[in-house]
Motif scaffolding. Structure first.
Motif, PDB file in Angstrom:
ATOM      1  N   PRO A 165       0.697  -1.286   0.065  1.00  0.00           N
ATOM      2  CA  PRO A 165       0.033   0.019   0.042  1.00  0.00           C
ATOM      3  C   PRO A 165       0.874   1.076   0.026  1.00  0.00           C
ATOM      4  CG  PRO A 165      -0.099  -1.180   2.011  1.00  0.00           C
ATOM      5  CD  PRO A 165       0.522  -2.106   1.052  1.00  0.00           C
ATOM      6  N   GLY A 166       2.200   1.148   0.848  1.00  0.00           N
ATOM      7  CA  GLY A 166       3.100   2.167   0.521  1.00  0.00           C
ATOM      8  C   GLY A 166       3.212   2.472  -0.902  1.00  0.00           C
ATOM      9  N   ARG A 167       3.765   1.363  -1.608  1.00  0.00           N
ATOM     10  CA  ARG A 167       4.162   1.704  -3.117  1.00  0.00           C
ATOM     11  C   ARG A 167       3.016   2.364  -4.047  1.00  0.00           C
ATOM     12  NH1 ARG A 167       3.074   0.448  -7.625  1.00  0.00           N
ATOM     13  NH2 ARG A 167       1.425  -1.352  -6.727  1.00  0.00           N
ATOM     14  N   MET A 168       1.781   1.931  -3.674  1.00  0.00           N
ATOM     15  CA  MET A 168       0.651   2.347  -4.384  1.00  0.00           C
ATOM     16  C   MET A 168       0.488   4.192  -3.899  1.00  0.00           C
ATOM     17  SD  MET A 168      -2.140  -0.363  -3.503  1.00  0.00           S
ATOM     18  CE  MET A 168      -2.166  -1.976  -4.397  1.00  0.00           C
ATOM     19  N   LEU A 169       0.583   4.366  -2.672  1.00  0.00           N
ATOM     20  CA  LEU A 169       0.278   5.939  -2.345  1.00  0.00           C
ATOM     21  C   LEU A 169       1.610   6.662  -3.119  1.00  0.00           C
ATOM     22  CD1 LEU A 169      -1.270   8.093  -1.248  1.00  0.00           C
ATOM     23  CD2 LEU A 169       0.163   7.462   1.149  1.00  0.00           C
ATOM     24  N   GLY A 170       2.834   5.907  -3.111  1.00  0.00           N
ATOM     25  CA  GLY A 170       4.139   6.688  -3.655  1.00  0.00           C
ATOM     26  C   GLY A 170       3.778   6.962  -5.071  1.00  0.00           C
ATOM     27  N   GLU A 171       3.173   5.942  -5.707  1.00  0.00           N
ATOM     28  CA  GLU A 171       2.837   6.235  -7.329  1.00  0.00           C
ATOM     29  C   GLU A 171       1.880   7.378  -7.307  1.00  0.00           C
ATOM     30  OE1 GLU A 171       1.282   3.661 -11.231  1.00  0.00           O
ATOM     31  OE2 GLU A 171       1.958   2.567  -9.422  1.00  0.00           O
ATOM     32  N   GLY A 229      -3.191  11.054   4.548  1.00  0.00           N
ATOM     33  CA  GLY A 229      -3.485  11.038   3.231  1.00  0.00           C
ATOM     34  C   GLY A 229      -4.171  10.022   2.647  1.00  0.00           C
ATOM     35  N   ALA A 230      -3.863   8.848   2.960  1.00  0.00           N
ATOM     36  CA  ALA A 230      -4.582   7.611   2.697  1.00  0.00           C
ATOM     37  C   ALA A 230      -6.024   7.517   3.090  1.00  0.00           C
ATOM     38  CB  ALA A 230      -3.582   6.482   2.943  1.00  0.00           C
ATOM     39  N   MET A 231      -6.102   7.884   4.157  1.00  0.00           N
ATOM     40  CA  MET A 231      -7.583   7.955   4.698  1.00  0.00           C
ATOM     41  C   MET A 231      -8.569   8.921   4.102  1.00  0.00           C
ATOM     42  SD  MET A 231      -6.826   7.484   8.758  1.00  0.00           S
ATOM     43  CE  MET A 231      -8.568   7.428   9.344  1.00  0.00           C
ATOM     44  N   VAL A 232      -7.854  10.185   3.778  1.00  0.00           N
ATOM     45  CA  VAL A 232      -8.557  11.124   2.984  1.00  0.00           C
ATOM     46  C   VAL A 232      -8.987  10.530   1.445  1.00  0.00           C
ATOM     47  CG1 VAL A 232      -8.240  13.286   1.557  1.00  0.00           C
ATOM     48  CG2 VAL A 232      -7.642  13.162   3.972  1.00  0.00           C
ATOM     49  N   ILE A 233      -7.901   9.929   0.824  1.00  0.00           N
ATOM     50  CA  ILE A 233      -8.435   9.059  -0.512  1.00  0.00           C
ATOM     51  C   ILE A 233      -9.367   8.109  -0.303  1.00  0.00           C
ATOM     52  CG2 ILE A 233      -7.012   7.737  -2.164  1.00  0.00           C
ATOM     53  CD1 ILE A 233      -4.406   9.346  -1.549  1.00  0.00           C
ATOM     54  N   GLY A 234      -9.385   7.390   0.742  1.00  0.00           N
ATOM     55  CA  GLY A 234     -10.422   6.319   0.707  1.00  0.00           C
ATOM     56  C   GLY A 234     -11.690   6.739   1.163  1.00  0.00           C
ATOM     57  N   GLY A 235     -11.915   7.928   1.698  1.00  0.00           N
ATOM     58  CA  GLY A 235     -13.220   8.561   2.241  1.00  0.00           C
ATOM     59  C   GLY A 235     -13.824   9.491   1.502  1.00  0.00           C
ATOM     60  N   MET A 236     -13.112  10.060   0.394  1.00  0.00           N
ATOM     61  CA  MET A 236     -13.473  11.112  -0.489  1.00  0.00           C
ATOM     62  C   MET A 236     -14.472  10.667  -1.666  1.00  0.00           C
ATOM     63  SD  MET A 236      -9.960  12.384  -2.301  1.00  0.00           S
ATOM     64  CE  MET A 236     -10.400  14.054  -1.823  1.00  0.00           C
ATOM     65  N   THR A 237     -15.181  11.544  -2.045  1.00  0.00           N
ATOM     66  CA  THR A 237     -16.225  11.046  -3.261  1.00  0.00           C
ATOM     67  C   THR A 237     -15.451  11.077  -4.598  1.00  0.00           C
ATOM     68  OG1 THR A 237     -16.745  13.435  -3.694  1.00  0.00           O
ATOM     69  CG2 THR A 237     -18.121  12.335  -2.019  1.00  0.00           C
ATOM     70  N   GLN A 276     -11.196  15.901  -8.370  1.00  0.00           N
ATOM     71  CA  GLN A 276     -10.854  17.206  -8.306  1.00  0.00           C
ATOM     72  C   GLN A 276      -9.423  17.661  -7.683  1.00  0.00           C
ATOM     73  OE1 GLN A 276     -12.921  19.548  -5.313  1.00  0.00           O
ATOM     74  NE2 GLN A 276     -13.369  21.079  -6.619  1.00  0.00           N
ATOM     75  N   ARG A 277      -8.936  16.805  -6.794  1.00  0.00           N
ATOM     76  CA  ARG A 277      -7.845  16.857  -6.093  1.00  0.00           C
ATOM     77  C   ARG A 277      -6.579  16.142  -6.238  1.00  0.00           C
ATOM     78  NH1 ARG A 277     -10.085  16.783   0.163  1.00  0.00           N
ATOM     79  NH2 ARG A 277      -7.531  17.055   0.391  1.00  0.00           N
ATOM     80  N   PHE A 278      -7.012  14.934  -6.870  1.00  0.00           N
ATOM     81  CA  PHE A 278      -5.768  13.924  -7.358  1.00  0.00           C
ATOM     82  C   PHE A 278      -5.805  13.540  -8.966  1.00  0.00           C
ATOM     83  CE2 PHE A 278      -6.460  13.226  -2.745  1.00  0.00           C
ATOM     84  CZ  PHE A 278      -5.262  13.412  -2.354  1.00  0.00           C
ATOM     85  N   GLY A 279      -7.003  14.235  -9.517  1.00  0.00           N
ATOM     86  CA  GLY A 279      -6.833  13.942 -10.948  1.00  0.00           C
ATOM     87  C   GLY A 279      -7.686  12.674 -11.420  1.00  0.00           C
ATOM     88  N   GLY A 280      -8.050  11.757 -10.487  1.00  0.00           N
ATOM     89  CA  GLY A 280      -9.164  10.769 -10.952  1.00  0.00           C
ATOM     90  C   GLY A 280      -8.254   9.321 -11.375  1.00  0.00           C
ATOM     91  N   ASP A 281      -6.944   9.398 -11.480  1.00  0.00           N
ATOM     92  CA  ASP A 281      -6.275   8.184 -11.798  1.00  0.00           C
ATOM     93  C   ASP A 281      -6.216   7.068 -10.730  1.00  0.00           C
ATOM     94  OD1 ASP A 281      -4.719   6.031 -12.803  1.00  0.00           O
ATOM     95  OD2 ASP A 281      -3.040   7.511 -13.090  1.00  0.00           O
ATOM     96  N   VAL A 282      -6.955   6.125 -10.788  1.00  0.00           N
ATOM     97  CA  VAL A 282      -6.844   5.133  -9.825  1.00  0.00           C
ATOM     98  C   VAL A 282      -6.143   3.543 -10.281  1.00  0.00           C
ATOM     99  CG1 VAL A 282      -9.113   5.847  -8.750  1.00  0.00           C
ATOM    100  CG2 VAL A 282      -9.019   3.941 -10.406  1.00  0.00           C
ATOM    101  N   SER A 283      -5.400   3.814 -11.444  1.00  0.00           N
ATOM    102  CA  SER A 283      -4.880   2.481 -11.781  1.00  0.00           C
ATOM    103  C   SER A 283      -3.676   2.096 -11.042  1.00  0.00           C
ATOM    104  CB  SER A 283      -3.924   2.888 -13.168  1.00  0.00           C
ATOM    105  OG  SER A 283      -3.175   3.761 -12.876  1.00  0.00           O
ATOM    106  N   MET A 284      -2.920   2.797 -10.006  1.00  0.00           N
ATOM    107  CA  MET A 284      -2.064   2.433  -8.967  1.00  0.00           C
ATOM    108  C   MET A 284      -2.560   1.580  -8.072  1.00  0.00           C
ATOM    109  SD  MET A 284      -3.328   5.568  -8.408  1.00  0.00           S
ATOM    110  CE  MET A 284      -2.202   6.268  -9.393  1.00  0.00           C
ATOM    111  N   PHE A 285      -3.876   1.556  -7.759  1.00  0.00           N
ATOM    112  CA  PHE A 285      -4.684   0.849  -7.003  1.00  0.00           C
ATOM    113  C   PHE A 285      -4.871  -0.618  -7.199  1.00  0.00           C
ATOM    114  CE2 PHE A 285      -6.104   5.106  -5.403  1.00  0.00           C
ATOM    115  CZ  PHE A 285      -4.943   5.504  -4.706  1.00  0.00           C
ATOM    116  N   GLY A 286      -4.521  -0.885  -8.547  1.00  0.00           N
ATOM    117  CA  GLY A 286      -4.890  -2.217  -9.051  1.00  0.00           C
ATOM    118  C   GLY A 286      -6.158  -2.703  -8.808  1.00  0.00           C
TER     119      GLY A 286
END
Length: 396
Positions: A26-32, A103-111, A117-127
């Protein structure tokens, strides 16, 4: 005046290329994701979480520890160096909160809208993982990291995370694991009701009893509290100027101006719901959400116990403001007029505590000097309270 201070809010700040080493997959994913965000909204400052050349090698000296922010700062990555940093800063004990895990909790909890709006929408790193599943795995990895690093020195208090669940027993089980692992302080979410009920409900009493019995500080901290309000309140052309904070990337002035609302709501339920009456030694810290609201909140609660004389809170042996003074500690932002708070609400003089937010930029480059200049004219007793003795409640 020289005071060996306690610090109720500091952080780790591990950059993207080292997150996998610290927190596994999960650390690698967040780093990406941090790398993607840096391309989307380039951050040229030292607080950028994507700096592939950074390692914890900067010399520990007064200039570096007060002026350098972000992952390059000494001990931002390696807590094994933190004691030496604290010695140079004049810090005795310190609460160390997560950066990446928040930051990970923010990512997991937001709509989805908020994430785009804040991260660009790319979720490919999460597999194959959903964003909430990713966040859950990251917090698991972080909590183990916090347990491991809590053994470095008792002066360093790494803060574990107890996630909100609709099942109170899940929260109690997670809290028990942290306490048994040696964690001395925990971070709770303030954006949604724990266990699907008020924090004052008797269902939560075993959780508060656990923390009270083991002298574990319960903290609410800047981060996911932004979810307390619908993010559409910030959809306006005038809110397009973004501020890059490591805990809350791509935030703005409106979000910061209301961040205390979730914390204030949580505090109100604890006080008026009788949690501090039932658990008189429960230690609560409200951190990095400012202190400007505390005095008015205490006065408002006192007022409403008179407006509603039949309420349970009106029949408690102490006033709400007295429970706050006994059980709660709050760290102001460096830019706040803390001297005025002590003068306006002397009954809350035990509440306000110093923090560095090290190595985050919000802590500023002159936190101790700046705050000492404000409280020193109030006398040695107030200065000692602010920099040391008040914080002992959270750092027993």
């Amino acid at each position: 005046m020289k005071i060996l201070a306690h610090d109720v809010d500091a952080h780790e700040m591990i950059p993207s290329h080292l997150l996998g080493e610290a927190f596994g997959e999960p650390g690698r994913m967040l780093g990406e994701l941090f790398a993607v965000v840096d391309k989307l909204n380039p951050d040229p400052t030292a607080t950028n979480m994507h700096q592939p050349s950074i390692n914890d090698t900067m010399e520990i000296d007064p200039d570096n520890i007060w002026k350098v922010k972000g992952p390059p700062a000494p001990s931002a990555i390696d807590l094994g160096r933190r004691i030496e940093v604290m010695d140079v800063m004049g810090i005795d004990r310190q609460l160390v909160f997560p950066t990446a895990a928040i930051g990970a909790m923010v990512i997991g909890g937001m709509t989805d809208f908020g994430f785009a709006q804040r991260f660009g929408g790319d979720v490919s790193m999460f597999g194959d993982l959903s964003r909430p599943q990713f966040a859950s795995r990251f917090v698991d990895a972080y909590n183990q990291w916090a347990i491991d690093n809590s053994k470095i020195d008792d002066r360093i208090r790494t803060v574990g995370i107890v996630r909100t669940s609709d099942d109170v027993n899940e929260m109690i089980a997670e809290a028990t694991k942290l306490v048994e692992g040696g964690i001395r302080a925990v971070y709770l979410q303030a954006d949604v009701p724990p266990g699907g009920v008020s924090p004052a409900h008797s269902l939560l009493d075993p959780l508060w009893a656990l923390f009270e019995a083991h002298d574990v500080a319960v903290t609410l901290h800047l981060g996911i509290e932004f979810f307390f309000l619908d993010p559409r309140w910030c959809v306006a052309e005038t809110f397009n100027d973004l501020f890059q904070s490591p805990e809350i990337p791509n935030t703005n002035i409106q979000m910061f101006s209301t961040v205390h609302m979730a914390i204030e709501n949580y505090l109100s339920t604890l006080v008026l719901g009788g949690v501090f009456e039932r658990f008189p030694r429960l230690r609560v810290g409200l951190l990095e959400v400012g202190a400007y609201w505390v005095g008015p909140a205490a006065r408002r609660m006192d007022m409403y116990t008179k407006v509603f004389p039949g309420a349970a809170a009106a029949k408690f042996p102490m006033k709400p403001s007295e429970y706050i003074a006994r059980n709660v500690r709050v760290s102001p932002f460096n830019f706040e007029p803390i001297d005025r708070y002590f003068q306006d609400d002397p009954n809350l003089s035990d509440v306000f505590c110093f923090s560095t937010d090290y190595p985050h930029v919000e802590g500023t480059k002159d936190a101790m000097k700046n705050m000492l200049a404000k409280v020193e004219p109030l006398g040695e007793e107030i200065a000692l309270k602010f920099f040391r003795t008040n914080a002992e409640w959270l750092l027993p």
